[in-house]
Design a protein around this motif. Sequence first.
Motif, PDB file in Angstrom:
ATOM      1  N   GLU A 125      -8.683   1.660  -3.106  1.00 48.17           N
ATOM      2  CA  GLU A 125      -7.483   0.849  -2.867  1.00 48.17           C
ATOM      3  C   GLU A 125      -7.159   0.782  -1.376  1.00 48.17           C
ATOM      4  N   ARG A 144      -9.561   6.232  -7.021  1.00 48.68           N
ATOM      5  CA  ARG A 144      -8.899   4.923  -7.044  1.00 48.68           C
ATOM      6  C   ARG A 144      -8.179   4.640  -5.735  1.00 48.68           C
ATOM      7  N   GLN A 145      -7.487   5.645  -5.203  1.00 46.49           N
ATOM      8  CA  GLN A 145      -6.758   5.415  -3.957  1.00 46.49           C
ATOM      9  C   GLN A 145      -7.686   5.331  -2.750  1.00 46.49           C
ATOM     10  N   GLN A 170       0.819  -1.208   0.000  1.00 43.19           N
ATOM     11  CA  GLN A 170       0.000   0.000   0.000  1.00 43.19           C
ATOM     12  C   GLN A 170       0.854   1.259   0.000  1.00 43.19           C
TER      13      GLN A 170
END
Length: 254
Positions: free
Chosen positions: A127, A123-124, A49
């Motif tokens: 994620e 997206r993050q 990550q």
Amino acid sequence: MSVGPTIDEFRSVIDAATHRLSTSARTAGLTALVPPCPDWTVADLVAHQGMVHRWAQAQILGIEAPFASESVVLDRVAPTDLTDWFLDGARELLDTLSTADPDVDAWVFMETGRTPLEFWTRRQAHETTIHAVDAVAAEQGSIPTAAALGIDPALAADGLDELLVRFAPRGRSKLYAGEPATIGVETTDTGHAWTLSVSEEALTVTEGAPESATARWRGTAGALYLGLWNRGDEIEVSGDRTTLERWRARHRVR
């Protein structure tokens, strides 16, 4: 989906998920196994990550990402420094997302109809949320339920839309099993639905529930979000159950 969390809300999600991940990682310990990713330890998870946060930031800044793989991270960052290194990267990412030109011209790896800054922020958010779930699972020794995690239904529905409409159709169909199929994916709490049309050539996804279907996958937005990211087993299936089994076996994105 035409409406979802705002870019400010996505940044808040990244921040909250970052702290959840780091807290659970510290409690679990770096050598603990990660149940949703059985070949990973918590050290691998934190390295992954932190690497992805820096990679996303690099795309926005137009620079080369500093780490090419989790193994490079683990070679360069001492175990005692790993969680702090992860937190530093998350703070730097959030700073970049907050201060970048809204119209920045940055590379993205799939078309979503959003600006690059919106793409990377969204997206993050997803994620980091999914990998925070991994850290909680490592801390507890099993994958928690969607209700126990308390993931916001609006965020979960948006994550489903990203996964189903953007990720899943890329490349050749992975759900094809010799004949066409129609799968309905329906949330029971937010009113969202998608139709997955499976053929040999491609998977096509449209909004709305099908009138008739080979199978229907139902659950709360949170249960579907986690289940279709292979982080849970709370999806209710009617019709052909092998459709979900194929999804779980073939759609695995880290």
